[in-house]
Design a protein around this motif. Structure first.
Motif, PDB file in Angstrom:
ATOM      1  N   LEU A 132      -1.745  -5.884   6.731  1.00  0.00           N
ATOM      2  CA  LEU A 132      -1.917  -6.546   5.430  1.00  0.00           C
ATOM      3  C   LEU A 132      -3.102  -5.961   4.666  1.00  0.00           C
ATOM      4  O   LEU A 132      -3.023  -5.719   3.459  1.00  0.00           O
ATOM      5  N   GLN A 155      -2.135  -2.459   3.527  1.00  0.00           N
ATOM      6  CA  GLN A 155      -1.172  -2.472   2.422  1.00  0.00           C
ATOM      7  C   GLN A 155      -1.832  -2.948   1.128  1.00  0.00           C
ATOM      8  O   GLN A 155      -1.449  -2.562   0.041  1.00  0.00           O
ATOM      9  N   PHE A 195      -7.022 -13.872   2.915  1.00  0.00           N
ATOM     10  CA  PHE A 195      -7.755 -13.333   1.774  1.00  0.00           C
ATOM     11  C   PHE A 195      -6.870 -13.296   0.530  1.00  0.00           C
ATOM     12  O   PHE A 195      -5.648 -13.315   0.626  1.00  0.00           O
ATOM     13  N   ASP A 196      -7.511 -13.288  -0.610  1.00  0.00           N
ATOM     14  CA  ASP A 196      -6.792 -13.135  -1.865  1.00  0.00           C
ATOM     15  C   ASP A 196      -6.622 -11.628  -2.088  1.00  0.00           C
ATOM     16  O   ASP A 196      -7.609 -10.910  -2.277  1.00  0.00           O
ATOM     17  N   PRO A 197      -5.382 -11.105  -2.022  1.00  0.00           N
ATOM     18  CA  PRO A 197      -5.183  -9.654  -2.082  1.00  0.00           C
ATOM     19  C   PRO A 197      -5.826  -9.026  -3.320  1.00  0.00           C
ATOM     20  O   PRO A 197      -6.468  -7.979  -3.227  1.00  0.00           O
ATOM     21  N   VAL A 218      -0.498  -5.449  -5.728  1.00  0.00           N
ATOM     22  CA  VAL A 218      -0.892  -5.078  -4.374  1.00  0.00           C
ATOM     23  C   VAL A 218       0.266  -5.281  -3.418  1.00  0.00           C
ATOM     24  O   VAL A 218       0.868  -6.337  -3.354  1.00  0.00           O
ATOM     25  N   GLY A 219       0.590  -4.226  -2.663  1.00  0.00           N
ATOM     26  CA  GLY A 219       1.543  -4.362  -1.574  1.00  0.00           C
ATOM     27  C   GLY A 219       2.993  -4.506  -1.977  1.00  0.00           C
ATOM     28  O   GLY A 219       3.840  -4.724  -1.130  1.00  0.00           O
ATOM     29  N   GLU A 270       4.599  -2.264  -4.329  1.00  0.00           N
ATOM     30  CA  GLU A 270       5.099  -1.127  -5.108  1.00  0.00           C
ATOM     31  C   GLU A 270       6.387  -0.580  -4.503  1.00  0.00           C
ATOM     32  O   GLU A 270       6.798  -0.942  -3.396  1.00  0.00           O
ATOM     33  N   GLN A 274       8.756  -3.520   7.718  1.00  0.00           N
ATOM     34  CA  GLN A 274       7.429  -4.053   7.982  1.00  0.00           C
ATOM     35  C   GLN A 274       6.636  -4.227   6.681  1.00  0.00           C
ATOM     36  O   GLN A 274       5.956  -5.223   6.477  1.00  0.00           O
ATOM     37  N   ARG A 275       6.784  -3.256   5.809  1.00  0.00           N
ATOM     38  CA  ARG A 275       6.068  -3.337   4.525  1.00  0.00           C
ATOM     39  C   ARG A 275       6.600  -4.486   3.678  1.00  0.00           C
ATOM     40  O   ARG A 275       5.839  -5.169   2.983  1.00  0.00           O
ATOM     41  N   ALA A 276       7.908  -4.696   3.759  1.00  0.00           N
ATOM     42  CA  ALA A 276       8.490  -5.796   2.987  1.00  0.00           C
ATOM     43  C   ALA A 276       7.945  -7.129   3.492  1.00  0.00           C
ATOM     44  O   ALA A 276       7.587  -8.015   2.703  1.00  0.00           O
ATOM     45  N   ALA A 313       5.123  -7.577   5.089  1.00  0.00           N
ATOM     46  CA  ALA A 313       3.703  -7.658   4.727  1.00  0.00           C
ATOM     47  C   ALA A 313       3.562  -8.001   3.243  1.00  0.00           C
ATOM     48  O   ALA A 313       2.710  -8.808   2.855  1.00  0.00           O
ATOM     49  N   GLY A 314       4.428  -7.379   2.425  1.00  0.00           N
ATOM     50  CA  GLY A 314       4.394  -7.666   0.982  1.00  0.00           C
ATOM     51  C   GLY A 314       4.668  -9.133   0.715  1.00  0.00           C
ATOM     52  O   GLY A 314       4.007  -9.773  -0.105  1.00  0.00           O
ATOM     53  N   THR A 363       4.137 -11.586   2.817  1.00  0.00           N
ATOM     54  CA  THR A 363       2.962 -12.342   3.267  1.00  0.00           C
ATOM     55  C   THR A 363       1.841 -12.277   2.232  1.00  0.00           C
ATOM     56  O   THR A 363       1.184 -13.278   1.937  1.00  0.00           O
ATOM     57  N   LEU A 364       1.648 -11.088   1.673  1.00  0.00           N
ATOM     58  CA  LEU A 364       0.592 -10.957   0.656  1.00  0.00           C
ATOM     59  C   LEU A 364       0.910 -11.807  -0.567  1.00  0.00           C
ATOM     60  O   LEU A 364       0.001 -12.360  -1.200  1.00  0.00           O
ATOM     61  N   TYR A 402      -0.183 -15.154   0.331  1.00  0.00           N
ATOM     62  CA  TYR A 402      -1.650 -15.185   0.230  1.00  0.00           C
ATOM     63  C   TYR A 402      -2.059 -15.375  -1.232  1.00  0.00           C
ATOM     64  O   TYR A 402      -2.960 -16.128  -1.544  1.00  0.00           O
ATOM     65  N   ARG A 403      -1.385 -14.616  -2.083  1.00  0.00           N
ATOM     66  CA  ARG A 403      -1.729 -14.679  -3.499  1.00  0.00           C
ATOM     67  C   ARG A 403      -1.484 -16.093  -4.038  1.00  0.00           C
ATOM     68  O   ARG A 403      -2.300 -16.648  -4.760  1.00  0.00           O
TER      69      ARG A 403
END
Lengths: 125, 517
Positions: free
Chosen positions: A16, A19, A109-111, B4-5, B7, B107-109, B111-112, B114-115, B118-119
């Motif tokens: 994370l 990325q 965290f806030d990305p 972020v994450g 693209e 995996q990137r998808a 993680a994206g 998850t981010l 997070y956002r």
């Protein structure tokens, strides 16, 4: 070439963080990844990154101790250290400040904020 | 806004150069005469491995590498494989590359995704922080709009608020807060349709009659729709995405909770103010009740007044009328503040009318005429007004009130019937007078229906029978003692049942020395 080190023992969190920060590569920043504190310190000594994001709870050597070791080394005075810890443990913030961390961020965290922080510490954008 | 994450897939991100080179290297033994190269979608060299027997560039062959039908790069084998073994080796290499790319992409998808969460979490933290302690409902819409526009690209936006009382009905006193150049609420059929069905989050593409794309999220709290937030965007490729809608919905839900809280707080404040005013009104009203009994020879009189709420429509009054004592027991046909105000008016009118030697019927007729002028909103009062003379004679008017009881010393019971209609109904109503004469030891008990209709926790009424029983049992006691006995019995009967009506009671005994207090 500016360098940024990410150290976290949790592979998912590493993914994370990577990325989140990989767009920095477009600005010529090299991302370095490590999975424990001792390896992180060794890599910092070897590669002398500009910024290091360190998880606090890591095997072999925790983030505080890595940070303290970095601060104790005059050759690494330029390294800006950001400590990462789980949300809810903000009481440890003071300890982070005591060992000379520049910043203390909580997980999750806030990305967007994390990327902005990295850009600011690297003097980009 | 940074993305972020999230693209588009690229060879560089999916298979970093070092990992790509490591993957290619072992194939140098299978394809010793070839040079294997991975090129990025923009043509740039990403990684390569050269077979031991490779000499110089020849006629190359390329294979596209794609993820979700998007080409991320090329595998270039130079020279092109010539034997079946070489073809097979290339197939194995392609398989390995595609598996690596697919796994990395998945995996990137993840993680994206998850981010994104997070956002969202941080957006909600931030909005929560910004709105924490916001007790002004008006501050919420602008704040939510500003936050929404901070995280989602848009040209304009607005907040629509349903009825401020929170019933959520569209069109009922709706208020719209709008920001941005192109977000007039009348814009677009899309927005009009959302206002008609506000509870559904929606992405609406521009179309006929709607020049802009629209993103709509309802503000839901406690299953009620308090309003909605919208953003607009123009441009063929600018339709909002599902992620935008998720964010806006999370934001709108958060804002709705704050709006709901702020409104509840406002209501609680208003309620508190009202209660404070009522407490004050009670104090004022309680002061209107007699604090002492004017002296009248041969009578002892005691009164009791208790409002059901803070203020009351009941009252009693004791006023000197020459050498006699005027006694009023009255009940306004309503409760709460309006009844209390009408009670105060009636009391003053009657006090003014009772002066100058007017008879009870003249006094009540005058009071009624003036009260009827003020009673246009349907406020009436039943009252009993009697003048107690030192010789035991009582002249009275019963204006639609419960007949007071006269309990003779020998135990007989008489009632003092109505002599006219309630006060305030008809300005010209005539009022007759009744006369009763009390002898030594007789008791007069006047009361409002709050006494006889008081209910116990099982819903049973206190009743006139019970009142009479208690008065009879204490008929040899003085007026205050009789009153206290009734009050105690009433309290014990009602216990902790809610009180629905005001209670007023006056007891007068003839033949004992007048008392004060």
């Amino acid at each position: 070439m500016p360098k940024l080190l990410i150290a976290d023992d949790e592979p998912h969190i590493r993914t994370l963080l990577q990325q989140t920060l990989e767009t920095l590569e477009d600005d010529g920043v090299e991302l370095l990844m490590e999975a424990d504190g001792a390896a992180a310190l060794e890599r910092i000594r070897r590669e002398r990154p500009d910024v290091a994001f360190l998880d606090v709870m890591m095997p072999r050597m925790n983030g505080y101790d890595v940070c303290a070791a970095v601060r104790a080394d005059p050759d690494l005075a330029h390294v800006r250290v950001v400590l990462l810890t789980a949300k809810g443990q903000e009481a440890d913030r003071q300890r982070g400040a005591d060992v000379g961390a520049h910043l203390y961020l909580t997980k999750p965290f806030d990305p967007d904020a994390l990327l902005e922080t990295a850009e600011r510490l690297l003097g980009l954008g | 806004m940074s993305a972020v994450g999230v693209e588009r897939a690229s060879l560089r991100r999916l298979l970093p150069a070092r990992a790509a080179a490591e993957l290619l290297a072992p194939f140098g033994r299978l394809l010793p005469a070839a040079r294997m190269r991975l090129r990025r979608a923009d043509g740039e060299l990403h990684a390569e491995a050269v077979g031991e027997a490779w000499h110089e560039p020849g006629v190359a062959r390329t294979w596209p590498l794609a993820i979700d039908a998007v080409e991320v790069g090329l595998l270039v084998i130079d020279p092109a494989p010539r034997t079946d073994a070489e073809e097979a080796a290339v197939e194995v290499l392609l398989g390995a590359l595609r598996r690596a790319l697919t796994a990395a992409h998945a995996q990137r998808a993840m993680a994206g995704e998850t981010l994104e969460r997070y956002r969202e979490i941080h957006l909600l933290y931030r909005v929560g922080d910004a709105l924490a302690g916001t007790l002004d409902p008006a501050a919420v819409p602008r704040r939510v709009l500003a936050e929404a526009r901070g995280v989602i690209d848009g040209d304009g936006g607005g907040v629509w608020l349903a009825d401020a009382d929170g019933d959520g009905a569209p069109g009922a006193r709706e208020r719209i807060v709008v920001e941005g150049p192109s977000a007039a609420p009348s814009d677009g059929a899309g927005l009009r349709a959302r206002l008609a069905d506000p509870e559904l989050p929606a992405i609406v593409a521009a179309g006929p009659g709607a020049p802009e794309h629209l993103l709509w999220a309802p503000m839901m709290a406690r299953e009620a729709c308090l309003g909605g937030v919208w953003l607009t965007r123009a441009g063929d490729d600018a339709v909002f995405a599902a992620g935008d809608l998720k964010l806006l919905t999370a934001l709108a839900t958060q804002a709705a909770a704050f709006l709901d809280n702020a409104r509840l707080h406002q209501r609680a404040l208003a309620q508190e103010r009202l209660e404070q005013e009522l407490r004050l009104a009670y104090t004022v009203q309680a002061r209107l009740m007699p604090r002492e009994t004017p002296a009248v020879a041969n009578w002892s009189v005691a009164g009791f007044w208790r409002p059901a709420r803070e203020v009351s429509g009941d009252f009693y009054d004791l006023l000197p009328v020459g050498d006699a004592l005027g006694v009023v027991v009255a009940d306004v046909a309503d409760k709460g503040m309006p009844a209390a105000l009408f009670m105060a008016v009636t009391r003053s009118l009657l006090r003014a009318a009772a002066t100058g030697g007017r008879t009870p019927s003249q006094t009540v007729a005058d009071t009624n005429r003036l009260a009827a002028l003020d009673a246009s909103d349907g406020m009436f009062v039943t009252l009993w007004y009697g003048v107690l003379r030192p010789d035991g004679e009582v002249r009275y008017v019963n204006a639609g009130h419960n007949p007071p009881i006269v309990l003779r010393a020998d135990g007989r019971v008489e009632r003092l019937p109505r002599t006219g209609i309630l006060v305030g109904w008809d300005a010209d109503a005539p009022y007759g007078e009744g006369v009763v004469t009390l002898a030594q030891g007789d008791l007069l008990v006047a009361f409002t229906d709050g006494v006889t209709e008081a209910r116990d926790p099982h819903g049973n009424e206190f009743g006139e029978g019970r009142l009479l029983e208690i008065v009879s049992a204490h008929r040899r006691a003085d007026a205050q003692a009789v009153l206290d006995a009734v009050r105690s019995a009433l309290d014990a009967f009602v216990a902790d049942a809610p009180t629905h009506d005001d209670c007023t009671l006056v007891v007068a005994r003839f033949g004992t020395p007048p008392r004060v207090g």
